[in-house]
Structure formats: structure tokens, C-alpha cells
Motif scaffolding. Structure first.
Motif, short mmCIF file in Angstrom:
data_model
loop_
_atom_site.label_atom_id
_atom_site.label_comp_id
_atom_site.label_asym_id
_atom_site.label_seq_id
_atom_site.Cartn_x
_atom_site.Cartn_y
_atom_site.Cartn_z
N SER A 86 0.84 -1.19 0.00
CA SER A 86 0.00 0.00 0.00
C SER A 86 0.87 1.24 0.00
O SER A 86 1.99 1.21 0.51
CB SER A 86 -0.90 0.02 1.23
OG SER A 86 -1.76 -1.08 1.27
N CYS A 87 0.36 2.29 -0.56
CA CYS A 87 1.05 3.57 -0.58
C CYS A 87 0.02 4.66 -0.28
O CYS A 87 -0.85 4.93 -1.10
CB CYS A 87 1.71 3.80 -1.92
SG CYS A 87 2.45 5.44 -2.13
N ALA A 88 0.15 5.24 0.90
CA ALA A 88 -0.78 6.28 1.32
C ALA A 88 -0.21 7.65 0.99
O ALA A 88 0.96 7.93 1.28
CB ALA A 88 -1.03 6.17 2.82
N ALA A 89 -1.03 8.49 0.39
CA ALA A 89 -0.60 9.82 -0.03
C ALA A 89 -1.25 10.89 0.82
O ALA A 89 -2.37 10.74 1.30
CB ALA A 89 -0.95 10.04 -1.50
N SER A 90 -0.55 12.00 0.97
CA SER A 90 -1.10 13.17 1.63
C SER A 90 -0.51 14.40 0.98
O SER A 90 0.51 14.34 0.31
CB SER A 90 -0.79 13.16 3.13
OG SER A 90 0.60 13.17 3.35
N GLY A 91 -1.16 15.51 1.16
CA GLY A 91 -0.68 16.74 0.56
C GLY A 91 -1.57 17.18 -0.58
O GLY A 91 -2.78 17.24 -0.42
#
Length: 124
Positions: free
Chosen positions: A21-26
Motif C-alpha cells: 500500500s502507498c498512502a498519499a497526503s498533501g
């Protein structure tokens, strides 16, 4: 800026499965095509898979076709890499990355943001 955090790596036997999984923010996650790359010790960072910003289109390197599946959930700002029938040559650090380019972008330098990577080790 987009911050990316990978998870889900680990040790698995040949033929096993893992889901990264790769969680993104911004900034707006859904504006970017997303890719997965991997880098084995002493080797270059290689393209694995990519997915369009809306998730409808995917692209894979030939060695993983039919075994790996990339997907994304824009509501959760997360991209996934489902890996089945893993082989020892799949041992590497796996990175997710975001690009404002197209979903078929395989060149690492065309990606704008990178995660820190997650280790995948496939034992024989």
C-alpha cells in the motif's frame, strides 16, 4: 508537495503473495498518475507498474504481467500493488511514486514525488 508512505512489505516464500500500500497526503492525489518501482541491491531502480489518475488504465513491465495488479482508491488517497506468484528475483525495495505525466511513464526521473520504500524479500 505530495507525501507518500509505503507499507506491506515483508518476507515471503517463492510463490507467495503480498499486497503493498502507498498512502498519499498533501496535494490532490487524484491529479497524479501513480507508479511502483523496485530496486535490488546494486541495481538500478526499475519500473514495475503504473496507473492513471482516475484508475481506469494500467501499465506493467513484462516480467510481472499476469502476476501483479496495481489499483488505487482515490477516496482513500491510496495506491496498491497486489503481488502474486512471487519469485526470488522480486526481492527488492519497492517504491511508489507520483507523476504529473502519463500512466505509461516508466522513467524514474519523470516522477515528481517518491516514498521511502518498503522491503520485499522472496525466499527460495
Amino acid at each position: 508537495q505530495v507525501q507518500l508512505v509505503e507499507s506491506g512489505g515483508g518476507l515471503v516464500q517463492t510463490g507467495g503473495s503480498l499486497r503493498l500500500s502507498c498512502a498519499a497526503s498533501g496535494r490532490t492525489f487524484s491529479s497524479y498518475a501513480m507508479g511502483w518501482f523496485r530496486q535490488a541491491p546494486g541495481k538500478e531502480r526499475d519500473f514495475v507498474a503504473a496507473i492513471g489518475s482516475r484508475g481506469g488504465i494500467t501499465y506493467y513491465t513484462d516480467p510481472v504481467k499476469g502476476r501483479f495488479t496495481i489499483s488505487r482508491d482515490n477516496a482513500k488517497d491510496t495506491v496498491y500493488l497486489e503481488m502474486n506468484s512471487l519469485k526470488p528475483e522480486g526481492t527488492a525495495v519497492y517504491y511508489c511514486a507520483a507523476t504529473s505525466g502519463g500512466y505509461q511513464e516508466t522513467r524514474p526521473y519523470k516522477y515528481d514525488y517518491w516514498g521511502q520504500g518498503t522491503q520485499v524479500t522472496v525466499s527460495s
